[in-house]
Scaffold this motif. Structure first.
Motif, mmCIF file in Angstrom:
data_model
loop_
_atom_site.group_PDB
_atom_site.id
_atom_site.type_symbol
_atom_site.label_atom_id
_atom_site.label_comp_id
_atom_site.label_asym_id
_atom_site.label_seq_id
_atom_site.Cartn_x
_atom_site.Cartn_y
_atom_site.Cartn_z
ATOM 1 N N UNK A 2 41.988 30.792 34.801
ATOM 2 C CA UNK A 2 42.464 31.840 33.905
ATOM 3 C C UNK A 2 43.549 32.646 34.627
ATOM 4 N N UNK A 3 44.186 33.596 33.951
ATOM 5 C CA UNK A 3 45.284 34.329 34.597
ATOM 6 C C UNK A 3 44.885 35.042 35.885
ATOM 7 N N UNK A 4 43.668 35.584 35.920
ATOM 8 C CA UNK A 4 43.233 36.295 37.117
ATOM 9 C C UNK A 4 43.094 35.335 38.303
ATOM 10 N N UNK A 5 42.552 34.158 38.023
ATOM 11 C CA UNK A 5 42.435 33.163 39.091
ATOM 12 C C UNK A 5 43.803 32.679 39.543
ATOM 13 N N UNK A 6 44.718 32.478 38.585
ATOM 14 C CA UNK A 6 46.079 32.081 38.949
ATOM 15 C C UNK A 6 46.701 33.081 39.911
ATOM 16 N N UNK A 7 46.566 34.371 39.602
ATOM 17 C CA UNK A 7 47.132 35.406 40.465
ATOM 18 C C UNK A 7 46.487 35.389 41.846
ATOM 19 N N UNK A 8 45.158 35.180 41.876
ATOM 20 C CA UNK A 8 44.455 35.129 43.156
ATOM 21 C C UNK A 8 44.885 33.923 43.983
ATOM 22 N N UNK A 9 45.065 32.791 43.319
ATOM 23 C CA UNK A 9 45.526 31.603 44.032
ATOM 24 C C UNK A 9 46.930 31.804 44.591
ATOM 25 N N UNK A 10 47.790 32.454 43.814
ATOM 26 C CA UNK A 10 49.146 32.731 44.298
ATOM 27 C C UNK A 10 49.085 33.556 45.588
ATOM 28 N N UNK A 11 48.236 34.564 45.599
ATOM 29 C CA UNK A 11 48.087 35.398 46.795
ATOM 30 C C UNK A 11 47.562 34.576 47.973
ATOM 31 N N UNK A 12 46.623 33.681 47.689
ATOM 32 C CA UNK A 12 46.061 32.849 48.762
ATOM 33 C C UNK A 12 47.110 31.930 49.360
ATOM 34 N N UNK A 13 47.881 31.224 48.510
ATOM 35 C CA UNK A 13 48.909 30.311 49.033
ATOM 36 C C UNK A 13 49.965 31.092 49.811
ATOM 37 N N UNK A 14 50.339 32.279 49.311
ATOM 38 C CA UNK A 14 51.339 33.092 50.006
ATOM 39 C C UNK A 14 50.843 33.497 51.392
ATOM 40 N N UNK A 15 49.568 33.863 51.484
ATOM 41 C CA UNK A 15 48.991 34.235 52.778
ATOM 42 C C UNK A 15 48.937 33.033 53.721
ATOM 43 N N UNK A 16 48.560 31.889 53.199
ATOM 44 C CA UNK A 16 48.494 30.682 54.026
ATOM 45 C C UNK A 16 49.877 30.321 54.551
ATOM 46 N N UNK A 17 50.886 30.406 53.706
ATOM 47 C CA UNK A 17 52.248 30.087 54.134
ATOM 48 C C UNK A 17 52.768 31.058 55.184
ATOM 49 N N UNK A 18 52.449 32.339 55.037
ATOM 50 C CA UNK A 18 53.072 33.364 55.885
ATOM 51 C C UNK A 18 52.313 33.645 57.175
ATOM 52 N N UNK A 19 51.044 33.291 57.226
ATOM 53 C CA UNK A 19 50.224 33.614 58.391
ATOM 54 C C UNK A 19 50.306 32.487 59.420
ATOM 55 N N UNK A 20 50.929 32.712 60.573
ATOM 56 C CA UNK A 20 51.080 31.645 61.574
ATOM 57 C C UNK A 20 49.763 31.214 62.194
ATOM 58 N N UNK A 21 48.706 32.009 62.026
ATOM 59 C CA UNK A 21 47.407 31.648 62.580
ATOM 60 C C UNK A 21 46.586 30.768 61.640
#
Length: 258
Positions: free
Chosen positions: A28-47
């Motif tokens: 649903x839209x809320x999950x989509x937004x949460x997934x976007x945040x997760x992928x963004x964190x995974x991409x940006x976090x070098x650890x």
């Protein structure tokens, strides 16, 4: 993170879990937004060096989307799956390796989300399907384009035209999944794959993924002639120096991801 998913990071491995089991983990839209945040964190976090995508409940990995076209609440337009699929909005490229741990139903957008992974581990309960034609709904065709590229032509066409599903054993036979395990061992096995990837140089892994996928649809001579910026940048990294030193000293490398 917003609700709809669970997100945790441990020992360089991010675990993203779809968490709407009563709705068969449909997006649903809320999950989509949460997934976007997760992928963004995974991409940006070098650890974070590798990610595992799973789901709660035994019945379904993901039964697709109960909306189309991303989110509505904050006005941000994204593709299904937090941008990962490229369906319904701009596609987000995940630079880190992604392992999908699939159980039960992976149909429609859920099947497509699994196909976005680099490695798929399936429980013996898994079923993969493209139900659009069977239920008379044809909108975005992303899942069909992925299926025809990841499955043998006639197998993909049969799924698309009939709306029927294939089980885990068929999926393994056709090269769609890397390993089948009992449901009880799914999380453990996906974690084992993640740990194996995380034991390699994270920057080398990311550079390799970028090179392979960025030229996957190009002729071989073009792919061979391309200069890949992540590979060139790796030559000046601390991990390259550490890798050479560890090899010379006959010891395990201590990667930093820098």
């Amino acid at each position: 993170m917003s609700s709809g998913i669970l997100f945790e990071v441990d020992n360089h491995i991010a675990r993203v879990t779809l968490d709407r089991p009563k709705a068969l983990n449909s997006i649903d839209p809320e999950m989509d937004a949460a997934l976007f945040e997760a992928w963004a964190e995974i991409n940006s976090n070098p650890d974070i060096w590798v990610a595992v995508l799973g789901a709660t409940g035994e019945k379904a990995f993901c039964a697709g989307a109960n909306v189309s076209g991303g989110t509505e609440g904050d006005g941000r337009r994204m593709a299904l799956g937090g941008g990962l699929t490229g369906v319904g909005g701009p596609m987000l490229t995940l630079r880190k390796p992604l392992i999908a741990a699939v159980q039960g139903y992976a149909i429609g957008g859920g099947f497509e989300l699994a196909m976005c992974a680099d490695i798929i581990v399936a429980a013996d309960t898994a079923q993969f399907g493209i139900p659009e034609t069977k239920v008379g709904i044809i909108g975005e065709a992303g899942i069909m384009h992925r299926a025809i590229r990841q499955l043998p032509h006639h197998i993909a066409m049969a799924l698309i035209l009939t709306g029927d599903r294939i089980d885990a054993q068929q999926a393994e036979r056709y090269g769609l999944v890397n390993e089948i395990v009992p449901y009880e061992k799914l999380t453990e096995t996906a974690s084992s794959w993640a740990e194996r990837i995380a034991s390699a140089s994270p920057l080398a892994v990311q550079a390799a993924k970028d090179a392979v996928l960025s030229r996957a649809g190009w002729p071989l001579d073009v792919a061979l002639a391309t200069r890949y910026e992540p590979i060139e940048a790796y030559a000046y990294s601390a991990d390259r120096i550490e890798g050479r030193a560890a090899f010379a000293e006959k010891r395990a490398a201590q990667w930093s991801g820098r």
